[in-house]
Design an enzyme around this catalytic site. Structure first.
Site, PDB file in Angstrom:
ATOM      1  N   ALA A  91       0.866  -1.173   0.000  1.00 16.73           N
ATOM      2  CA  ALA A  91       0.000   0.000   0.000  1.00 16.73           C
ATOM      3  C   ALA A  91       0.908   1.228   0.000  1.00 16.73           C
ATOM      4  O   ALA A  91       2.071   1.155   0.411  1.00 16.73           O
ATOM      5  CB  ALA A  91      -0.874  -0.018   1.242  1.00 16.73           C
ATOM      6  N   GLY A 141       0.650  -4.961   0.753  1.00 19.16           N
ATOM      7  CA  GLY A 141      -0.516  -4.992  -0.129  1.00 19.16           C
ATOM      8  C   GLY A 141      -0.231  -5.650  -1.472  1.00 19.16           C
ATOM      9  O   GLY A 141      -1.137  -6.166  -2.124  1.00 19.16           O
ATOM     10  N   GLU A 182       4.639  -5.082   7.145  1.00 17.45           N
ATOM     11  CA  GLU A 182       3.917  -4.008   7.850  1.00 17.45           C
ATOM     12  C   GLU A 182       4.377  -3.824   9.286  1.00 17.45           C
ATOM     13  O   GLU A 182       4.341  -2.723   9.835  1.00 17.45           O
ATOM     14  CB  GLU A 182       2.403  -4.287   7.835  1.00 17.45           C
ATOM     15  CG  GLU A 182       1.744  -4.163   6.475  1.00 17.45           C
ATOM     16  CD  GLU A 182       1.779  -5.446   5.648  1.00 17.45           C
ATOM     17  OE1 GLU A 182       2.539  -6.376   5.988  1.00 17.45           O
ATOM     18  OE2 GLU A 182       1.034  -5.499   4.652  1.00 17.45           O
ATOM     19  N   GLU A 234      -0.611  -9.203  -0.851  1.00 15.50           N
ATOM     20  CA  GLU A 234      -2.044  -9.413  -0.595  1.00 15.50           C
ATOM     21  C   GLU A 234      -2.851  -9.340  -1.894  1.00 15.50           C
ATOM     22  O   GLU A 234      -3.816 -10.084  -2.071  1.00 15.50           O
ATOM     23  CB  GLU A 234      -2.527  -8.384   0.430  1.00 15.50           C
ATOM     24  CG  GLU A 234      -1.902  -8.633   1.801  1.00 15.50           C
ATOM     25  CD  GLU A 234      -2.034  -7.461   2.765  1.00 15.50           C
ATOM     26  OE1 GLU A 234      -1.657  -6.328   2.398  1.00 15.50           O
ATOM     27  OE2 GLU A 234      -2.525  -7.666   3.881  1.00 15.50           O
TER      28      GLU A 234
HETATM   29  N1  CAA Z   1       4.626   3.254  -0.619  1.00 16.29           N
HETATM   30  C1  CAA Z   1       5.053   4.415  -1.156  1.00 16.29           C
HETATM   31  N2  CAA Z   1       6.195   4.544  -1.842  1.00 16.29           N
HETATM   32  C2  CAA Z   1       6.983   3.463  -1.949  1.00 16.29           C
HETATM   33  C3  CAA Z   1       6.615   2.208  -1.418  1.00 16.29           C
HETATM   34  C4  CAA Z   1       5.367   2.118  -0.730  1.00 16.29           C
HETATM   35  N3  CAA Z   1       4.917   0.960  -0.208  1.00 16.29           N
HETATM   36  N4  CAA Z   1       7.604   1.312  -1.687  1.00 16.29           N
HETATM   37  C5  CAA Z   1       8.544   1.987  -2.375  1.00 16.29           C
HETATM   38  N5  CAA Z   1       8.161   3.274  -2.547  1.00 16.29           N
HETATM   39  C6  CAA Z   1       8.907   4.335  -3.241  1.00 16.29           C
HETATM   40  C7  CAA Z   1      10.106   4.806  -2.411  1.00 16.29           C
HETATM   41  O1  CAA Z   1       9.705   5.727  -1.440  1.00 16.29           O
HETATM   42  C8  CAA Z   1      10.983   5.384  -3.502  1.00 16.29           C
HETATM   43  O2  CAA Z   1      10.496   6.656  -3.829  1.00 16.29           O
HETATM   44  P1  CAA Z   1      11.529   7.924  -3.890  1.00 16.29           P
HETATM   45  O3  CAA Z   1      12.464   7.573  -5.024  1.00 16.29           O
HETATM   46  O4  CAA Z   1      10.625   9.080  -4.221  1.00 16.29           O
HETATM   47  O5  CAA Z   1      12.198   8.007  -2.582  1.00 16.29           O
HETATM   48  C9  CAA Z   1      10.713   4.473  -4.703  1.00 16.29           C
HETATM   49  O6  CAA Z   1       9.473   3.819  -4.432  1.00 16.29           O
HETATM   50  C10 CAA Z   1      11.794   3.394  -4.863  1.00 16.29           C
HETATM   51  O7  CAA Z   1      11.900   2.701  -3.636  1.00 16.29           O
HETATM   52  P2  CAA Z   1      13.302   2.522  -2.852  1.00 16.29           P
HETATM   53  O8  CAA Z   1      14.229   3.657  -3.158  1.00 16.29           O
HETATM   54  O9  CAA Z   1      12.979   2.278  -1.416  1.00 16.29           O
HETATM   55  O10 CAA Z   1      13.836   1.193  -3.561  1.00 16.29           O
HETATM   56  P3  CAA Z   1      14.831   0.109  -2.957  1.00 16.29           P
HETATM   57  O11 CAA Z   1      15.192  -0.779  -4.095  1.00 16.29           O
HETATM   58  O12 CAA Z   1      15.915   0.750  -2.167  1.00 16.29           O
HETATM   59  O13 CAA Z   1      13.921  -0.731  -1.892  1.00 16.29           O
HETATM   60  C11 CAA Z   1      11.931  -1.896  -1.156  1.00 16.29           C
HETATM   61  C12 CAA Z   1      12.842  -1.483  -2.337  1.00 16.29           C
HETATM   62  C13 CAA Z   1      12.684  -2.869  -0.247  1.00 16.29           C
HETATM   63  C14 CAA Z   1      10.708  -2.569  -1.744  1.00 16.29           C
HETATM   64  C15 CAA Z   1      11.557  -0.621  -0.368  1.00 16.29           C
HETATM   65  O14 CAA Z   1      11.064   0.357  -1.259  1.00 16.29           O
HETATM   66  C16 CAA Z   1      10.498  -0.855   0.689  1.00 16.29           C
HETATM   67  O15 CAA Z   1      10.799  -1.381   1.748  1.00 16.29           O
HETATM   68  N6  CAA Z   1       9.245  -0.447   0.398  1.00 16.29           N
HETATM   69  C17 CAA Z   1       8.156  -0.528   1.359  1.00 16.29           C
HETATM   70  C18 CAA Z   1       7.663  -1.953   1.524  1.00 16.29           C
HETATM   71  C19 CAA Z   1       6.563  -1.995   2.575  1.00 16.29           C
HETATM   72  O16 CAA Z   1       6.770  -1.691   3.726  1.00 16.29           O
HETATM   73  N7  CAA Z   1       5.354  -2.396   2.141  1.00 16.29           N
HETATM   74  C20 CAA Z   1       4.199  -2.477   3.019  1.00 16.29           C
HETATM   75  C21 CAA Z   1       3.379  -1.241   2.911  1.00 16.29           C
HETATM   76  S1  CAA Z   1       2.037  -1.163   4.086  1.00 16.29           S
HETATM   77  C22 CAA Z   1       0.862  -2.173   3.445  1.00 16.29           C
HETATM   78  O17 CAA Z   1       0.981  -2.725   2.375  1.00 16.29           O
HETATM   79  C23 CAA Z   1      -0.400  -2.316   4.280  1.00 16.29           C
HETATM   80  C24 CAA Z   1      -1.346  -3.331   3.787  1.00 16.29           C
HETATM   81  O18 CAA Z   1      -1.363  -4.454   4.272  1.00 16.29           O
HETATM   82  C25 CAA Z   1      -2.298  -3.037   2.756  1.00 16.29           C
END
Ligand code: CAA
Length: 258
Positions: free
Chosen positions: A66, A109, A132, A112
Site C-alpha cells: 500500500a 498490499g 507491515e 495481498e
Molecule cells: N509506498 C510508497 N512509496 C513506496 C513504497 C510504498 N509501499 N515502496 C517503495 N516506494 C517508493 C520509495 O519511497 C521510492 O520513492 P523515492 O524515489 O521518491 O524516494 C521508490 O518507491 C523506490 O523505492 P526505494 O528507493 O525504497 O527502492 P529500494 O530498491 O531501495 O527498496 C523496497 C525497495 C525494499 C521494496 C523498499 O522500497 C520498501 O521497503 N518499500 C516498502 C515496503 C513496505 O513496507 N510495504 C508495506 C506497505 S504497508 C501495506 O501494504 C499495508 C497493507 O497491508 C495493505
C-alpha cells in the site's frame, strides 16, 4: 479501451491484461491505482469475450505494498470512515480467474493483491513478504488471513511477525506460489496459463472458482454441499453435453459458454 492513470490495460484474445504502472513508487497501491484496477477488472469480468485475467507489474516490482506516503498522516478514524482499502473486496469477488504474474517485490498490499488472484506465477526474482510490522502496523488487505490459509500458521507467523521476505523458491515450497519460472519467461508462461483457462467453458470455470473460494471461506460440510450443487447445475449446460460427447467421440470440445 479506457485509458487509466496508474495501469496499462489490453486484451489479447480472450485474456484481459492489467499491468500496474507506477514506476516512481514500485507500483505502490494508492487510491487511484485501486480505483483503476477494480474498474478494469470488473469491466473484464462483465465481458463474455474474456475468460481469464492476468495482473502483473514491472521487472523490479509487482507492487511494494500500500502507498505508505498516502497513508502516513491518516488517523484510525480516517482509515475506518474512508474505508481505505474497501474497494479491493470487489476485485477479490470477481468471477473470472486471475493469474498474478509476479517479478521483483510483492510486499504488504502487493503480496495481498497477489493472494486475491487464483494462480500466482513467480519469476525467480520474486520476493514476497508482509513487512507491515516494520511500519508499526499489521497487514490490512488479507495478509494475516489469506496468507495463513495458503501456507499455514507457522510460516505465516514467521513472515507477519518478523517482516522478512521470502524468495520465489521458498514461496513455492510453502504453497504460496503455483509455479516459478525464469524471469524472462514470466509473461509468456502467465499468458499460456491464462489462455488455457480462457479456452474452457465459462460456466464451469466460474463454478470451479466459486467452489475453490467456498473452500477458503466456509466449513468442509458447507463447501462440499456447495460443490455438489454447482456440479449438478453444470449438467444443465450445453457445454457439459458437448464436453462429454467430445470425450466419447475422441475429439476436442467446441465450447460455446452456454
Ligand atoms: N509506498 C510508497 N512509496 C513506496 C513504497 C510504498 N509501499 N515502496 C517503495 N516506494 C517508493 C520509495 O519511497 C521510492 O520513492 P523515492 O524515489 O521518491 O524516494 C521508490 O518507491 C523506490 O523505492 P526505494 O528507493 O525504497 O527502492 P529500494 O530498491 O531501495 O527498496 C523496497 C525497495 C525494499 C521494496 C523498499 O522500497 C520498501 O521497503 N518499500 C516498502 C515496503 C513496505 O513496507 N510495504 C508495506 C506497505 S504497508 C501495506 O501494504 C499495508 C497493507 O497491508 C495493505
Amino acid at each position: 479501451m479506457t485509458e487509466y492513470e496508474t495501469i496499462l490495460v489490453e486484451t489479447r484474445g480472450r485474456v484481459g491484461w492489467i499491468t500496474l504502472h507506477r514506476p516512481e513508487a514500485l507500483n505502490a497501491l494508492n487510491t487511484q491505482l485501486m480505483h483503476d484496477v477494480v474498474d478494469a477488472a470488473t469491466g473484464f469480468d462483465a465481458d463474455r469475450g474474456i475468460g481469464a485475467i492476468v495482473v502483473t507489474g514491472s521487472e523490479r516490482a509487482f507492487a511494494a505494498g500500500a502507498d505508505i506516503k498516502e497513508m502516513e498522516a491518516k488517523s484510525g478514524l480516517d482509515m475506518i470512515m474512508g474505508d481505505h482499502f474497501g474497494e479491493w473486496s470487489r476485485f477479490a469477488a470477481i468471477r473470472t480467474p486471475v493469474v498474478a504474474a509476479v517479478a521483483g517485490y510483492a510486499l504488504g498490499g502487493g503480496c495481498e493483491l497477489a493472494m486475491m488472484c487464483d494462480i500466482i506465477i513467480a519469476a525467480d526474482t520474486a520476493k514476497f513478504g508482509q513487512p507491515e510490522i516494520n511500519l508499526g502496523v499489521i497487514p490490512g488487505l488479507g495478509g494475516s488471513q489469506r496468507l495463513l490459509r495458503a501456507i499455514g500458521y507457522y510460516k505465516a507467523a514467521d513472515l507477519v511477525l518478523t517482516g522478512r521476505m521470502m524468495d520465489a523458491v521458498e514461496a513455492e515450497r510453502s504453497g504460496l506460489v503455483s509455479r516459478v519460472v525464469p524471469a524472462a519467461d514470466l509473461l509468456a508462461e502467465a499468458g499460456k496459463i491464462a489462455d488455457t483457462i480462457a479456452s474452457k467453458s465459462l460456466p464451469s470455470v466460474f463454478a470451479a472458482k466459486a467452489a475453490l473460494d467456498a473452500a477458503m471461506e466456509t466449513t468442509l460440510a458447507e463447501g462440499l454441499r456447495f460443490e455438489r450443487q454447482a456440479f449438478a447445475a453444470l449438467f444443465s449446460t450445453h457445454d457439459q453435453k458437448e464436453g462429454m460427447a467430445a470425450f466419447r467421440e475422441k475429439r476436442s470440445p467446441d465450447f460455446t459458454n452456454s
